[in-house]
Design a protein around this motif. Structure first.
Motif, mmCIF file in Angstrom:
data_model
loop_
_atom_site.group_PDB
_atom_site.id
_atom_site.type_symbol
_atom_site.label_atom_id
_atom_site.label_comp_id
_atom_site.label_asym_id
_atom_site.label_seq_id
_atom_site.Cartn_x
_atom_site.Cartn_y
_atom_site.Cartn_z
ATOM 1 N N TYR A 21 8.315 -4.424 -7.699
ATOM 2 C CA TYR A 21 7.417 -3.576 -8.643
ATOM 3 C C TYR A 21 6.430 -4.128 -9.395
ATOM 4 O O TYR A 21 5.753 -3.758 -10.219
ATOM 5 N N SER A 22 6.184 -5.445 -8.896
ATOM 6 C CA SER A 22 5.099 -6.175 -9.496
ATOM 7 C C SER A 22 3.547 -5.972 -8.799
ATOM 8 O O SER A 22 2.746 -6.448 -9.130
ATOM 9 N N LEU A 23 3.775 -5.366 -7.782
ATOM 10 C CA LEU A 23 2.706 -4.841 -6.905
ATOM 11 C C LEU A 23 1.754 -4.009 -7.691
ATOM 12 O O LEU A 23 2.132 -2.966 -8.322
ATOM 13 N N HIS A 24 0.418 -4.306 -7.826
ATOM 14 C CA HIS A 24 -0.300 -3.449 -8.730
ATOM 15 C C HIS A 24 -0.976 -2.332 -7.746
ATOM 16 O O HIS A 24 -1.592 -2.575 -6.669
ATOM 17 N N ASP A 25 -0.556 -1.097 -8.200
ATOM 18 C CA ASP A 25 -1.276 0.131 -7.568
ATOM 19 C C ASP A 25 -1.163 0.009 -6.118
ATOM 20 O O ASP A 25 -2.356 0.000 -5.310
ATOM 21 N N PRO A 26 -0.025 -0.063 -5.708
ATOM 22 C CA PRO A 26 0.271 -0.205 -4.087
ATOM 23 C C PRO A 26 -0.403 1.000 -3.191
ATOM 24 O O PRO A 26 -0.313 2.067 -3.555
ATOM 25 N N GLU A 27 -0.729 0.391 -2.021
ATOM 26 C CA GLU A 27 -1.086 1.352 -1.287
ATOM 27 C C GLU A 27 0.485 1.948 -0.326
ATOM 28 O O GLU A 27 1.449 1.388 -0.532
ATOM 29 N N LEU A 28 -0.027 2.855 0.606
ATOM 30 C CA LEU A 28 1.063 3.321 1.143
ATOM 31 C C LEU A 28 1.593 2.454 2.349
ATOM 32 O O LEU A 28 0.976 1.552 2.920
#
Length: 224
Positions: A21-28
């Motif tokens: 959940y540390s990924l910023h604004d993740p893609e699909l």
């Protein structure tokens, strides 16, 4: 008459797949892109024969915009407008639930109209961004404001691509699994409160991927 709403959760994104959940604004993820194809096949068969869609509203985050364009890009190509709206973003202020700058996402997705977006976006933490804070009062109020806007729209049917937490805890009380959708009509507002009545045909989600059980609006959200 207020519009019918098709509420859609985005397909699987990288933070769903990895639990990072540390990924910023993740893609699909690749699975998410496959889920979009399933969503398109299922729902587009009902459009326009059964559902006369006049507008697509999308949370201004990468995974929701990707979902909208992969599943409903055919409608956009035919001239159905797609508007980014900060009111439909996810609840928390974790990196995965915090959007990128409008300049960045607008450059990535020129098909989307960002002219209506709240200039506060993507701020959720400062006093200026308090309306998007992660607490019960802010999220329930944001959901009501977003529903009020749609209630007064002229379109017959509106697709909204949003997020599981906001759709469940703020808007409907229903669970939404990745890429699944539910269809709702507005009930008559009471004391300025906007509520929705689900179509029986989507009680398990339109794709049949979601739980039938419901929760009270606001359940699980922190107090201010």
């Amino acid at each position: 008459m207020p519009p019918t709403l098709i509420l859609v959760r985005h397909a699987e994104a990288l933070h769903n797949a990895t639990k990072d959940y540390s990924l910023h604004d993740p893609e699909l993820s690749e699975l998410g892109r496959s889920q979009c194809r399933e969503l398109k096949k299922n729902l587009m068969g009902k459009i326009p024969e059964e559902l006369d869609v006049g507008l697509i509203v999308v949370s201004p985050m990468v995974r929701t915009i990707e979902t909208a364009l992969l599943a409903f890009g055919g409608l956009v190509d035919k001239g159905i407008p797609i508007h980014a709206h900060a009111g439909w973003q996810e609840n928390s202020a974790k990196p995965c639930d915090t959007g990128s700058s409008v300049e960045k996402v607008a450059a990535l997705f020129p098909q989307v109209d960002f002219s209506h977006i709240d200039p506060v976006f993507p701020d959720k933490r400062s006093p200026v961004g308090a309306k998007y804070a992660y607490n019960t009062q802010a999220i329930v109020r944001r959901a009501q404001d977003s529903l009020r806007e749609l209630y007064n729209r002229p379109e017959k049917v509106i697709i909204v691509v949003s997020h599981s937490g906001f759709l469940r805890q703020g808007v409907t009380g229903h669970y939404f699994f990745n890429a699944d959708y539910r269809i709702f009509d507005f009930e008559e507002p009471k004391d300025g409160n906007y509520t929705l009545k689900q179509w029986g045909s989507t009680s398990k989600g339109g794709l049949g991927w979601s739980w039938e059980k419901t929760v009270p609006i606001g359940e699980g959200l922190p107090e201010e």
